[in-house]
Design a protein around this motif. Structure first.
Motif, PDB file in Angstrom:
ATOM      1  N   GLY A 293       0.779  -1.228   0.000  1.00 25.21           N
ATOM      2  CA  GLY A 293       0.000   0.000   0.000  1.00 25.21           C
ATOM      3  C   GLY A 293       0.809   1.275   0.000  1.00 25.21           C
ATOM      4  N   VAL A 294       2.129   1.160   0.033  1.00 22.63           N
ATOM      5  CA  VAL A 294       2.997   2.342   0.048  1.00 22.63           C
ATOM      6  C   VAL A 294       3.483   2.628  -1.373  1.00 22.63           C
ATOM      7  CG1 VAL A 294       5.109   3.358   0.964  1.00 22.63           C
ATOM      8  CG2 VAL A 294       3.727   1.826   2.397  1.00 22.63           C
ATOM      9  N   PRO A 295       3.232   3.828  -1.905  1.00 24.19           N
ATOM     10  CA  PRO A 295       3.635   4.149  -3.279  1.00 24.19           C
ATOM     11  C   PRO A 295       5.148   4.161  -3.460  1.00 24.19           C
ATOM     12  CG  PRO A 295       1.957   5.676  -2.494  1.00 24.19           C
ATOM     13  CD  PRO A 295       2.426   4.900  -1.303  1.00 24.19           C
ATOM     14  N   ARG A 296       5.562   3.710  -4.650  1.00 23.76           N
ATOM     15  CA  ARG A 296       6.961   3.798  -5.057  1.00 23.76           C
ATOM     16  C   ARG A 296       7.015   4.411  -6.451  1.00 23.76           C
ATOM     17  NH1 ARG A 296      10.347  -1.646  -3.235  1.00 23.76           N
ATOM     18  NH2 ARG A 296      10.124  -1.361  -0.972  1.00 23.76           N
ATOM     19  N   TYR A 297       7.950   5.338  -6.647  1.00 26.00           N
ATOM     20  CA  TYR A 297       8.083   6.028  -7.924  1.00 26.00           C
ATOM     21  C   TYR A 297       9.385   5.622  -8.607  1.00 26.00           C
ATOM     22  CZ  TYR A 297       4.808   9.096  -5.413  1.00 26.00           C
ATOM     23  OH  TYR A 297       3.760   9.590  -4.677  1.00 26.00           O
ATOM     24  N   ASN A 298       9.347   5.626  -9.932  1.00 27.58           N
ATOM     25  CA  ASN A 298      10.538   5.326 -10.728  1.00 27.58           C
ATOM     26  C   ASN A 298      10.523   6.227 -11.955  1.00 27.58           C
ATOM     27  OD1 ASN A 298      12.691   4.213 -12.149  1.00 27.58           O
ATOM     28  ND2 ASN A 298      11.459   2.535 -12.962  1.00 27.58           N
ATOM     29  N   TRP A 299      11.457   7.162 -12.021  1.00 30.13           N
ATOM     30  CA  TRP A 299      11.492   8.122 -13.125  1.00 30.13           C
ATOM     31  C   TRP A 299      12.524   7.749 -14.192  1.00 30.13           C
ATOM     32  CZ3 TRP A 299       7.346   9.711 -11.208  1.00 30.13           C
ATOM     33  CH2 TRP A 299       7.202  10.255  -9.930  1.00 30.13           C
ATOM     34  N   GLN A 300      13.171   6.624 -14.072  1.00 30.73           N
ATOM     35  CA  GLN A 300      14.315   6.282 -14.922  1.00 30.73           C
ATOM     36  C   GLN A 300      14.013   6.390 -16.414  1.00 30.73           C
ATOM     37  OE1 GLN A 300      15.779   2.305 -14.311  1.00 30.73           O
ATOM     38  NE2 GLN A 300      17.216   2.392 -16.031  1.00 30.73           N
ATOM     39  N   TYR A 301      12.926   5.769 -16.851  1.00 28.87           N
ATOM     40  CA  TYR A 301      12.664   5.707 -18.291  1.00 28.87           C
ATOM     41  C   TYR A 301      12.082   7.015 -18.825  1.00 28.87           C
ATOM     42  CZ  TYR A 301      13.588   0.810 -17.453  1.00 28.87           C
ATOM     43  OH  TYR A 301      14.183  -0.369 -17.078  1.00 28.87           O
ATOM     44  N   ILE A 302      11.294   7.699 -18.014  1.00 27.72           N
ATOM     45  CA  ILE A 302      10.829   9.028 -18.418  1.00 27.72           C
ATOM     46  C   ILE A 302      12.023   9.959 -18.582  1.00 27.72           C
ATOM     47  CG2 ILE A 302       9.536  11.069 -17.699  1.00 27.72           C
ATOM     48  CD1 ILE A 302       7.502   9.274 -16.399  1.00 27.72           C
ATOM     49  N   ASP A 303      12.958   9.902 -17.640  1.00 24.63           N
ATOM     50  CA  ASP A 303      14.159  10.737 -17.730  1.00 24.63           C
ATOM     51  C   ASP A 303      14.923  10.454 -19.020  1.00 24.63           C
ATOM     52  OD1 ASP A 303      13.571  11.845 -15.298  1.00 24.63           O
ATOM     53  OD2 ASP A 303      15.091  10.728 -14.173  1.00 24.63           O
ATOM     54  N   ASP A 304      15.038   9.190 -19.355  1.00 23.06           N
ATOM     55  CA  ASP A 304      15.784   8.799 -20.553  1.00 23.06           C
ATOM     56  C   ASP A 304      15.176   9.445 -21.797  1.00 23.06           C
ATOM     57  OD1 ASP A 304      17.318   7.557 -22.471  1.00 23.06           O
ATOM     58  OD2 ASP A 304      17.153   5.566 -21.599  1.00 23.06           O
TER      59      ASP A 304
ATOM     60  N   ALA B 190      -0.229  12.989  -4.979  1.00 22.00           N
ATOM     61  CA  ALA B 190       1.166  12.818  -4.569  1.00 22.00           C
ATOM     62  C   ALA B 190       2.040  12.422  -5.757  1.00 22.00           C
ATOM     63  CB  ALA B 190       1.258  11.769  -3.463  1.00 22.00           C
ATOM     64  N   LEU B 191       1.513  11.565  -6.642  1.00 23.50           N
ATOM     65  CA  LEU B 191       2.266  11.132  -7.820  1.00 23.50           C
ATOM     66  C   LEU B 191       2.547  12.302  -8.754  1.00 23.50           C
ATOM     67  CD1 LEU B 191       3.406   9.097  -9.891  1.00 23.50           C
ATOM     68  CD2 LEU B 191       1.038   8.669 -10.627  1.00 23.50           C
ATOM     69  N   ILE B 192       1.513  13.058  -9.109  1.00 25.25           N
ATOM     70  CA  ILE B 192       1.691  14.178 -10.036  1.00 25.25           C
ATOM     71  C   ILE B 192       2.619  15.228  -9.439  1.00 25.25           C
ATOM     72  CG2 ILE B 192       0.530  16.012 -11.303  1.00 25.25           C
ATOM     73  CD1 ILE B 192      -0.015  13.151 -12.325  1.00 25.25           C
ATOM     74  N   THR B 193       2.429  15.534  -8.165  1.00 23.95           N
ATOM     75  CA  THR B 193       3.271  16.534  -7.508  1.00 23.95           C
ATOM     76  C   THR B 193       4.728  16.090  -7.482  1.00 23.95           C
ATOM     77  OG1 THR B 193       1.402  17.218  -6.113  1.00 23.95           O
ATOM     78  CG2 THR B 193       3.614  17.860  -5.392  1.00 23.95           C
ATOM     79  N   ALA B 194       4.958  14.826  -7.138  1.00 26.26           N
ATOM     80  CA  ALA B 194       6.330  14.317  -7.078  1.00 26.26           C
ATOM     81  C   ALA B 194       6.989  14.332  -8.452  1.00 26.26           C
ATOM     82  CB  ALA B 194       6.331  12.900  -6.505  1.00 26.26           C
ATOM     83  N   LEU B 195       6.233  13.991  -9.492  1.00 26.52           N
ATOM     84  CA  LEU B 195       6.794  13.962 -10.839  1.00 26.52           C
ATOM     85  C   LEU B 195       7.158  15.364 -11.317  1.00 26.52           C
ATOM     86  CD1 LEU B 195       7.565  12.498 -13.401  1.00 26.52           C
ATOM     87  CD2 LEU B 195       5.144  12.440 -14.065  1.00 26.52           C
ATOM     88  N   VAL B 196       6.278  16.330 -11.094  1.00 22.44           N
ATOM     89  CA  VAL B 196       6.565  17.704 -11.516  1.00 22.44           C
ATOM     90  C   VAL B 196       7.728  18.280 -10.708  1.00 22.44           C
ATOM     91  CG1 VAL B 196       5.613  20.026 -11.790  1.00 22.44           C
ATOM     92  CG2 VAL B 196       4.184  18.035 -12.286  1.00 22.44           C
ATOM     93  N   LYS B 197       7.808  17.945  -9.426  1.00 24.06           N
ATOM     94  CA  LYS B 197       8.954  18.380  -8.618  1.00 24.06           C
ATOM     95  C   LYS B 197      10.251  17.776  -9.156  1.00 24.06           C
ATOM     96  CE  LYS B 197       6.869  19.333  -4.087  1.00 24.06           C
ATOM     97  NZ  LYS B 197       6.778  18.885  -2.661  1.00 24.06           N
ATOM     98  N   HIS B 198      10.184  16.519  -9.546  1.00 21.31           N
ATOM     99  CA  HIS B 198      11.372  15.860 -10.099  1.00 21.31           C
ATOM    100  C   HIS B 198      11.843  16.569 -11.364  1.00 21.31           C
ATOM    101  CE1 HIS B 198      14.089  12.754 -11.554  1.00 21.31           C
ATOM    102  NE2 HIS B 198      13.416  12.743 -12.695  1.00 21.31           N
TER     103      HIS B 198
ATOM    104  N   ASP C 146      -2.222  20.289  -8.599  1.00 31.54           N
ATOM    105  CA  ASP C 146      -0.951  19.621  -8.299  1.00 31.54           C
ATOM    106  C   ASP C 146       0.199  20.291  -9.043  1.00 31.54           C
ATOM    107  OD1 ASP C 146      -2.404  17.811  -6.783  1.00 31.54           O
ATOM    108  OD2 ASP C 146      -2.531  16.331  -8.393  1.00 31.54           O
ATOM    109  N   VAL C 147      -0.002  20.546 -10.339  1.00 28.95           N
ATOM    110  CA  VAL C 147       1.046  21.176 -11.149  1.00 28.95           C
ATOM    111  C   VAL C 147       1.381  22.557 -10.601  1.00 28.95           C
ATOM    112  CG1 VAL C 147       1.596  22.109 -13.431  1.00 28.95           C
ATOM    113  CG2 VAL C 147       0.469  19.875 -13.232  1.00 28.95           C
ATOM    114  N   LYS C 148       0.365  23.349 -10.325  1.00 31.54           N
ATOM    115  CA  LYS C 148       0.583  24.720  -9.860  1.00 31.54           C
ATOM    116  C   LYS C 148       1.176  24.772  -8.453  1.00 31.54           C
ATOM    117  CE  LYS C 148      -1.069  27.227 -13.316  1.00 31.54           C
ATOM    118  NZ  LYS C 148      -0.295  28.282 -14.020  1.00 31.54           N
ATOM    119  N   SER C 149       0.995  23.698  -7.675  1.00 28.76           N
ATOM    120  CA  SER C 149       1.581  23.681  -6.333  1.00 28.76           C
ATOM    121  C   SER C 149       3.099  23.625  -6.400  1.00 28.76           C
ATOM    122  CB  SER C 149       1.048  22.483  -5.540  1.00 28.76           C
ATOM    123  OG  SER C 149       1.598  21.258  -6.018  1.00 28.76           O
TER     124      SER C 149
END
Length: 293
Positions: free
Chosen positions: A100-111, A159-167, A216-219
């Motif tokens: 139940g705990v989210p995990r994020y992986n930006w590796q392939y988007i970054d690529d 949380a997902l959208i906010t974390a991705l835009v922050k990244h 989320d984006v504007k935050s």
């Protein structure tokens, strides 16, 4: 040649001649002449088509052949932005949960995004489709099984959208991300792309998704540009603008897919049930936008 065969041949030729003459009399002439005076300047040529090009899905951007083709298109044609489906698709491993705990992986988007910026292009970000761990239903589209249902938990979606835009902000810098465009979903008025819960209309369910995602984006960046509804045709535009005005929801642009056609709710009918025709005004949505205070 036998007499019977000769008579049959003559009858066939006579009938064919009759049909040809009848067609000439009934069918209007289809020939037309298009003339252009290359010495006459009509006005400036719009280059708006250079602004953005569409691609299949983000995962294709991991392929070398795809990259070489896009680089050539950018160099030869001058496309500035690229819009792709499947940003949050499971094949990129963006979102998962463990107990139940989210995990994020930006590796392939970054690529993929690193490559886009390296050749001088920018992403026109389409937030979609739904990661399996966040899906609220089984609705899917395409052979790659894109889930097209709303999130089952809006707190986790936020949380997902906010974390991705922050990244992205940390990786590329605020001034760079301010030049991007953030769009919420794809053609939610088309049933194939949006399966809301039975207790909500497609429009209301999309407006809820839009509000959460835009906030989320504007935050993360108040000057980041977010919009929608990315409709199949100029639909829900007036309603979305009014919703945003009434509830102080961020919106910086209106987007839709004109296709150049009219007829049916979106101007497209792959089943052939609606007549399609060239729309006399592909930009009628501008009248709606300009009429808002």
């Amino acid at each position: 040649m036998s007499a019977n065969r000769f008579i049959g041949t003559m009858l066939a030729l006579t009938f064919s001649s009759f049909i040809a003459r009848a067609a000439d009399e009934i069918l209007p002439a289809t020939n037309r002449v298009i003339s252009a005076d290359l010495q006459q300047v009509k006005g400036p040529r719009s280059m708006v088509w250079q602004d953005c090009v569409g691609a299949g899905r983000v995962a294709e951007g991991l392929r070398d052949g795809w990259r070489r083709q896009l680089e050539e298109c950018h160099r030869e044609i001058g496309f500035k932005y690229i819009r792709m489906h499947g940003l949050l698709q499971d094949e990129l491993g963006v979102y998962s949960e463990v107990n139940g705990v989210p995990r994020y992986n930006w590796q392939y988007i970054d690529d993929v995004y690193d490559f886009l910026l390296s050749i001088g292009m920018k992403p026109f970000v389409e937030f979609g489709f739904m990661p399996n761990a966040l899906k609220s239903g089984s609705g899917k589209i395409f052979w790659w099984n894109a889930n097209v249902t709303p999130p089952n938990d809006y707190a986790k979606w936020d949380a997902l959208i906010t974390a991705l835009v922050k990244h992205w902000t940390q990786r590329y810098g605020e001034s760079e991300v301010e030049t991007w465009r953030f769009e919420v979903w794809n053609e939610p008025n088309y049933p194939g792309f949006w399966h809301p819960p039975t207790n909500s209309t497609p429009r209301d369910a999309y407006f809820r998704l839009y509000e959460h995602t835009a906030r989320d984006v504007k935050s993360v960046g108040t000057d980041y540009l977010v919009g929608g509804p990315a409709g199949a045709g100029p639909v829900w535009t007036k309603e979305l603008i009014e919703l945003c005005q009434s509830n102080r929801i961020p919106i910086d642009f209106i987007s839709y897919h004109a296709y150049g056609l009219g007829g049916g709710p979106s101007g497209l009918d792959e089943y052939g049930n609606n007549k399609l025709y060239l729309s006399p005004n592909l930009h009628s949505v501008a009248d709606i936008v300009n009429s808002q205070p």
